[in-house]
Scaffold this motif. Structure first.
Motif, PDB file in Angstrom:
ATOM      1  N   LYS A  65      -2.439   3.898   7.352  1.00 19.62           N
ATOM      2  CA  LYS A  65      -2.651   4.439   8.696  1.00 19.62           C
ATOM      3  C   LYS A  65      -1.470   4.159   9.625  1.00 19.62           C
ATOM      4  CE  LYS A  65      -7.624   3.696   8.149  1.00 19.62           C
ATOM      5  NZ  LYS A  65      -8.823   2.955   8.625  1.00 19.62           N
ATOM      6  N   ASN A  66      -0.584   3.249   9.205  1.00 22.02           N
ATOM      7  CA  ASN A  66       0.615   2.946   9.992  1.00 22.02           C
ATOM      8  C   ASN A  66       1.716   3.895   9.534  1.00 22.02           C
ATOM      9  OD1 ASN A  66       2.988   1.857  11.116  1.00 22.02           O
ATOM     10  ND2 ASN A  66       2.135  -0.211  11.087  1.00 22.02           N
ATOM     11  N   SER A  67       1.822   5.041  10.186  1.00 18.32           N
ATOM     12  CA  SER A  67       2.743   6.095   9.744  1.00 18.32           C
ATOM     13  C   SER A  67       4.185   5.616   9.687  1.00 18.32           C
ATOM     14  CB  SER A  67       2.633   7.312  10.675  1.00 18.32           C
ATOM     15  OG  SER A  67       1.330   7.846  10.654  1.00 18.32           O
ATOM     16  N   THR A  68       4.620   4.865  10.693  1.00 24.53           N
ATOM     17  CA  THR A  68       6.001   4.376  10.717  1.00 24.53           C
ATOM     18  C   THR A  68       6.282   3.497   9.515  1.00 24.53           C
ATOM     19  OG1 THR A  68       6.036   4.434  13.134  1.00 24.53           O
ATOM     20  CG2 THR A  68       7.697   3.069  12.048  1.00 24.53           C
ATOM     21  N   LEU A  69       5.355   2.616   9.204  1.00 23.62           N
ATOM     22  CA  LEU A  69       5.539   1.672   8.113  1.00 23.62           C
ATOM     23  C   LEU A  69       5.521   2.362   6.759  1.00 23.62           C
ATOM     24  CD1 LEU A  69       5.857  -1.199   7.091  1.00 23.62           C
ATOM     25  CD2 LEU A  69       3.386  -1.495   7.302  1.00 23.62           C
ATOM     26  N   ILE A  70       4.534   3.222   6.521  1.00 22.05           N
ATOM     27  CA  ILE A  70       4.421   3.851   5.205  1.00 22.05           C
ATOM     28  C   ILE A  70       5.562   4.818   4.961  1.00 22.05           C
ATOM     29  CG2 ILE A  70       2.964   5.834   5.819  1.00 22.05           C
ATOM     30  CD1 ILE A  70       2.642   3.543   2.719  1.00 22.05           C
ATOM     31  N   LYS A  71       6.050   5.469   5.994  1.00 20.19           N
ATOM     32  CA  LYS A  71       7.204   6.365   5.842  1.00 20.19           C
ATOM     33  C   LYS A  71       8.429   5.568   5.415  1.00 20.19           C
ATOM     34  CE  LYS A  71       9.667  10.042   8.290  1.00 20.19           C
ATOM     35  NZ  LYS A  71       9.777  10.790   9.578  1.00 20.19           N
ATOM     36  N   PHE A  72       8.575   4.383   5.974  1.00 20.63           N
ATOM     37  CA  PHE A  72       9.692   3.518   5.591  1.00 20.63           C
ATOM     38  C   PHE A  72       9.523   3.030   4.152  1.00 20.63           C
ATOM     39  CE2 PHE A  72      11.251  -0.931   5.319  1.00 20.63           C
ATOM     40  CZ  PHE A  72      12.606  -0.646   5.314  1.00 20.63           C
ATOM     41  N   VAL A  73       8.299   2.661   3.788  1.00 22.78           N
ATOM     42  CA  VAL A  73       8.044   2.133   2.444  1.00 22.78           C
ATOM     43  C   VAL A  73       8.355   3.169   1.368  1.00 22.78           C
ATOM     44  CG1 VAL A  73       6.203   1.429   0.859  1.00 22.78           C
ATOM     45  CG2 VAL A  73       6.368   0.384   3.125  1.00 22.78           C
ATOM     46  N   ILE A  74       7.898   4.395   1.543  1.00 26.49           N
ATOM     47  CA  ILE A  74       8.103   5.393   0.486  1.00 26.49           C
ATOM     48  C   ILE A  74       9.568   5.814   0.384  1.00 26.49           C
ATOM     49  CG2 ILE A  74       5.736   6.238   0.688  1.00 26.49           C
ATOM     50  CD1 ILE A  74       6.756   8.645   2.189  1.00 26.49           C
ATOM     51  N   SER A  75      10.356   5.554   1.425  1.00 30.03           N
ATOM     52  CA  SER A  75      11.781   5.887   1.361  1.00 30.03           C
ATOM     53  C   SER A  75      12.514   5.032   0.339  1.00 30.03           C
ATOM     54  CB  SER A  75      12.420   5.720   2.742  1.00 30.03           C
ATOM     55  OG  SER A  75      12.556   4.344   3.084  1.00 30.03           O
ATOM     56  N   ARG A  76      11.894   3.932  -0.093  1.00 25.12           N
ATOM     57  CA  ARG A  76      12.527   3.056  -1.079  1.00 25.12           C
ATOM     58  C   ARG A  76      12.626   3.707  -2.455  1.00 25.12           C
ATOM     59  NH1 ARG A  76      13.199  -1.934  -1.307  1.00 25.12           N
ATOM     60  NH2 ARG A  76      12.268  -2.116  -3.381  1.00 25.12           N
ATOM     61  N   PHE A  77      11.787   4.703  -2.704  1.00 27.39           N
ATOM     62  CA  PHE A  77      11.657   5.230  -4.059  1.00 27.39           C
ATOM     63  C   PHE A  77      12.207   6.648  -4.168  1.00 27.39           C
ATOM     64  CE2 PHE A  77       8.086   2.365  -3.139  1.00 27.39           C
ATOM     65  CZ  PHE A  77       8.341   1.370  -4.071  1.00 27.39           C
ATOM     66  N   GLU A  78      12.647   6.973  -5.371  1.00 29.66           N
ATOM     67  CA  GLU A  78      13.109   8.328  -5.639  1.00 29.66           C
ATOM     68  C   GLU A  78      11.920   9.287  -5.657  1.00 29.66           C
ATOM     69  OE1 GLU A  78      15.028  10.732  -9.406  1.00 29.66           O
ATOM     70  OE2 GLU A  78      15.589   8.636  -9.096  1.00 29.66           O
ATOM     71  N   ARG A  79      10.844   8.866  -6.346  1.00 26.21           N
ATOM     72  CA  ARG A  79       9.597   9.629  -6.345  1.00 26.21           C
ATOM     73  C   ARG A  79       8.444   8.642  -6.255  1.00 26.21           C
ATOM     74  NH1 ARG A  79       9.488  15.033 -10.139  1.00 26.21           N
ATOM     75  NH2 ARG A  79      11.422  15.969  -9.362  1.00 26.21           N
ATOM     76  N   VAL A  80       7.421   9.040  -5.511  1.00 25.64           N
ATOM     77  CA  VAL A  80       6.291   8.131  -5.301  1.00 25.64           C
ATOM     78  C   VAL A  80       5.013   8.946  -5.194  1.00 25.64           C
ATOM     79  CG1 VAL A  80       6.560   8.149  -2.788  1.00 25.64           C
ATOM     80  CG2 VAL A  80       5.464   6.192  -3.892  1.00 25.64           C
ATOM     81  N   PHE A  81       3.917   8.371  -5.693  1.00 25.86           N
ATOM     82  CA  PHE A  81       2.599   8.977  -5.551  1.00 25.86           C
ATOM     83  C   PHE A  81       1.670   7.898  -5.010  1.00 25.86           C
ATOM     84  CE2 PHE A  81      -1.523  10.638  -6.746  1.00 25.86           C
ATOM     85  CZ  PHE A  81      -1.373  12.019  -6.595  1.00 25.86           C
ATOM     86  N   ILE A  82       0.807   8.268  -4.065  1.00 25.62           N
ATOM     87  CA  ILE A  82      -0.043   7.288  -3.391  1.00 25.62           C
ATOM     88  C   ILE A  82      -1.506   7.561  -3.729  1.00 25.62           C
ATOM     89  CG2 ILE A  82      -0.739   6.335  -1.149  1.00 25.62           C
ATOM     90  CD1 ILE A  82       1.964   7.351  -0.050  1.00 25.62           C
ATOM     91  N   THR A  83      -2.235   6.507  -4.058  1.00 24.23           N
ATOM     92  CA  THR A  83      -3.674   6.622  -4.305  1.00 24.23           C
ATOM     93  C   THR A  83      -4.443   5.749  -3.323  1.00 24.23           C
ATOM     94  OG1 THR A  83      -3.782   4.809  -5.909  1.00 24.23           O
ATOM     95  CG2 THR A  83      -3.213   6.982  -6.765  1.00 24.23           C
ATOM     96  N   PHE A  84      -5.672   6.141  -3.034  1.00 25.93           N
ATOM     97  CA  PHE A  84      -6.564   5.340  -2.181  1.00 25.93           C
ATOM     98  C   PHE A  84      -7.997   5.686  -2.550  1.00 25.93           C
ATOM     99  CE2 PHE A  84      -4.995   9.101   0.052  1.00 25.93           C
ATOM    100  CZ  PHE A  84      -6.172   9.797   0.320  1.00 25.93           C
ATOM    101  N   ASP A  85      -8.924   4.838  -2.169  1.00 26.53           N
ATOM    102  CA  ASP A  85     -10.328   5.065  -2.499  1.00 26.53           C
ATOM    103  C   ASP A  85     -10.876   6.272  -1.746  1.00 26.53           C
ATOM    104  OD1 ASP A  85     -10.270   2.937  -4.192  1.00 26.53           O
ATOM    105  OD2 ASP A  85     -11.315   1.553  -2.851  1.00 26.53           O
ATOM    106  N   LEU A  86     -11.784   6.969  -2.402  1.00 27.57           N
ATOM    107  CA  LEU A  86     -12.365   8.180  -1.824  1.00 27.57           C
ATOM    108  C   LEU A  86     -13.089   7.908  -0.510  1.00 27.57           C
ATOM    109  CD1 LEU A  86     -12.965  11.203  -2.220  1.00 27.57           C
ATOM    110  CD2 LEU A  86     -15.013  10.544  -3.534  1.00 27.57           C
ATOM    111  N   ASP A  87     -13.626   6.684  -0.328  1.00 27.55           N
ATOM    112  CA  ASP A  87     -14.348   6.392   0.915  1.00 27.55           C
ATOM    113  C   ASP A  87     -13.441   6.374   2.140  1.00 27.55           C
ATOM    114  OD1 ASP A  87     -12.959   4.084   0.409  1.00 27.55           O
ATOM    115  OD2 ASP A  87     -14.686   2.733   0.545  1.00 27.55           O
ATOM    116  N   ALA A  88     -12.098   6.383   1.909  1.00 28.61           N
ATOM    117  CA  ALA A  88     -11.156   6.394   3.037  1.00 28.61           C
ATOM    118  C   ALA A  88     -10.394   7.714   3.117  1.00 28.61           C
ATOM    119  CB  ALA A  88     -10.177   5.231   2.902  1.00 28.61           C
ATOM    120  N   PHE A  89     -10.962   8.759   2.503  1.00 24.50           N
ATOM    121  CA  PHE A  89     -10.222  10.015   2.391  1.00 24.50           C
ATOM    122  C   PHE A  89      -9.815  10.591   3.750  1.00 24.50           C
ATOM    123  CE2 PHE A  89      -9.988  14.642   2.257  1.00 24.50           C
ATOM    124  CZ  PHE A  89      -9.017  14.823   1.280  1.00 24.50           C
ATOM    125  N   ASP A  90     -10.745  10.690   4.679  1.00 25.63           N
ATOM    126  CA  ASP A  90     -10.453  11.343   5.958  1.00 25.63           C
ATOM    127  C   ASP A  90      -9.318  10.657   6.710  1.00 25.63           C
ATOM    128  OD1 ASP A  90     -12.373  13.246   5.496  1.00 25.63           O
ATOM    129  OD2 ASP A  90     -13.931  12.196   6.637  1.00 25.63           O
TER     130      ASP A  90
END
Length: 556
Positions: A430-455
């Protein structure tokens, strides 16, 4: 050459401070006027030739203008470096000869110290702990300043060399060719010089006839231009994008900056690679604000490249930056964060913020503008050097994925290079600034999360430009108690765990800490039961479907 330590007293905002420089790629960050430029100044004072100072912004240090304004006392600055017998042979053997000190082919520690007051300046040099004589110190300082062992690139104010060519002015760099290439080039230049001389003689004869008509009877001498030095041949810079070739000064500012910075690193590598030991030095490269004019995604790529090049080429790079993407993410201890103390609302001396051990995230949080606690769960991400990653909610999810990958049914669905890395829970997404920075570390990345937090999670990830099923997906089945990774396990596994642990199942109906503890324990027990249960291919189907969906991200 490697810079180990910088110390300063009463120099600008540096009242009394010592910085240890760690690693081959080191960064200095902090707010404006926090003292970054003062440290760069100290390095350039000891390692850059003084004659360059007068016509540039690198003016020599002067007591009147550079002393700490709120303190009395002389300025003291020092620089500790290590020089190596192979990589810095030009300096290494010069220092040993001048000081008459046997160095025995081991790395040598050289410490430069300078003191300034209103009336005089004094300089001393120490070699492996021994203070040298004044005259020896003077000679060694001169040698280090003239050896071109510091290459500086200021991204916001690049000092480019220009050359008039035909009807245009082009930007040039100085090439550092190999000894074999230089020999061939010098042979060709000798032949060209001879042709110049013959043509100049014919031109002189004709021109002298015309000048002979003048009353003053002037004569003319024509000679070809002086040869460029063997490692000092100018080359114009153009960048090619497919079929388009454009001079560098006509590209965008970001591309210009990145190219010039890489040329600086390349020049240092070429100097280190020379086969002539009498000329070999390994310059330190300082890049000021390498992120200038670059989009965050380009900053992330550039920061990785500089870090990799410093290691691969064995060149120390020191960068001053305001960007979290330019920090050393592989070795966070190499990131130095500066700030200034205040007194009655006024900024005073510079100090180094503690970034050791558990405080490793401080430079990142400062430059991202978020609180350090938001990084608490991300330590595992920053210790990975993977280029392909699947980010999962927590350690239990990671254990599921690691276990499944080892099963024969899951072989080759994902590339071997893919790593499963926990990110610490859905709140991180939910921290857009942080997660955008984190995924920049990788060439390709896929993110998973539990279905109860989908929205909430899908909304946050879409906000930073990620797409469902392409960049992320939810795990689980839309049934009570199954909207998480455990929901993909066979019902027989879950039923066995629940029947064996009725007290924990009962605790799920409670509130607060008891419910949370019971839920976590049941998750662990379900994982352990799943790992020891022999399953059919049909029972693996929910996980196989998930793996194949993730695999599209890495194979497409």
């Amino acid at each position: 050459m490697k810079i180990n330590r910088i110390t300063a007293k009463n120099f600008r905002t540096l009242k009394d401070i010592e910085l240890d420089i760690d690693g081959s790629y080191c960064t200095l960050s902090g707010k404006n006027n926090s003292g970054k430029s003062a440290f760069v100044k100290i390095i350039s004072f000891f390692l850059q030739e003084e004659e360059n100072f007068y016509f540039s912004d690198q003016n020599p240090i002067r007591y009147k203008t550079d002393t700490t304004q709120w303190e009395k006392g002389e300025i003291e600055i020092s620089l500790e470096i290590t020089i190596y017998p192979d990589d810095d042979s030009e300096l290494y053997y010069f220092v040993g000869r001048i000081s008459q000190t046997p160095l025995e082919e081991e790395p040598a520690i050289v410490i430069f110290k300078s003191k300034f007051d209103e009336n005089k300046t004094s300089n001393t040099v120490s070699l492996n702990g021994k203070v040298l004589e004044d005259l020896d110190s003077v000679e060694i300082i001169k040698k280090f300043r003239s050896a071109q062992n510091l290459i500086m690139h200021n991204s916001t104010n690049p000092r480019s060399r220009m050359y008039y060519s035909g009807d245009d002015i082009v930007e040039i760099i100085e090439a550092n060719f190999s000894d074999d290439d230089n020999k061939k080039i010098n042979d060709a230049k000798t032949r060209l010089q001879n042709q110049f001389k013959k043509a100049a003689q014919r031109h002189k004869t004709a021109l002298s006839e015309h000048l002979g008509r003048l009353k003053d009877r002037l004569e003319v001498e024509l000679s070809p231009p002086e040869q460029f030095g063997k490692n000092n041949i100018p080359l114009s810079i153009k960048l090619t994008d497919k079929s388009v070739e454009v001079p560098i000064r006509e590209w965008g500012a970001g591309t210009q900056n990145r190219t010039r910075a890489l040329i600086s690193v390349f020049s240092a590598a070429r100097a280190r690679a020379t086969t002539d030991r009498s000329d070999r030095v390994t310059p330190v490269v300082i890049i000021e604000e390498p992120e200038s004019f670059l989009h965050p995604s380009a900053q992330a790529e550039f920061g990785k490249i500089l870090n990799q090049m410093s290691t691969e080429l064995k060149i120390q790079i020191i960068a001053t930056t305001h960007s979290p993407y330019m920090l050393n993410q592989v070795n966070p201890s190499a990131n130095i964060l500066l700030d200034r103390k205040t007194f009655r609302g006024l900024p005073k001396e510079t100090y180094r913020i503690d970034t050791s051990e558990k405080n490793w995230m401080r430079p990142f949080s400062e430059n991202l503008g978020i609180i350090p606690e938001d990084f608490a769960s991300l330590a595992s991400i920053f210790t990975k050097e993977a280029s392909l990653a699947v980010l999962v909610e927590g350690p239990i999810d990671k254990e599921y994925f690691d276990h499944l990958r080892d099963q024969k049914e899951f072989k080759s669905i994902l590339p071997e290079a893919v790593e499963f890395i926990p990110y610490g829970g859905k709140d991180t997404l939910k921290n857009s600034t942080l997660i955008k920075f984190v995924i920049s570390r990788f060439e390709r990345v896929f993110i998973t999360f539990d279905l109860d937090a989908f929205d909430s999670c899908s909304t946050a990830l879409k906000r930073i430009g990620l797409s469902p099923d392409v960049d992320f997906c939810a795990i689980g089945i839309a049934k009570p108690g199954c909207d998480c990774v455990e929901g993909l396990t066979p019902a027989s596994v879950r039923s066995a765990v629940y029947s064996e642990n009725p007290d924990l199942v009962m605790a799920l109906a409670s509130d607060g800490a008891g419910k949370k503890h019971a839920k976590n324990e049941l998750k662990k027990l379900t994982l352990e039961k799943f790992k020891v249960t022999s399953l059919s291919k049909e029972e693996y189907q929910p996980f196989l479907k998930l793996f194949k969906e993730i695999g599209k991200r890495f194979y497409d």
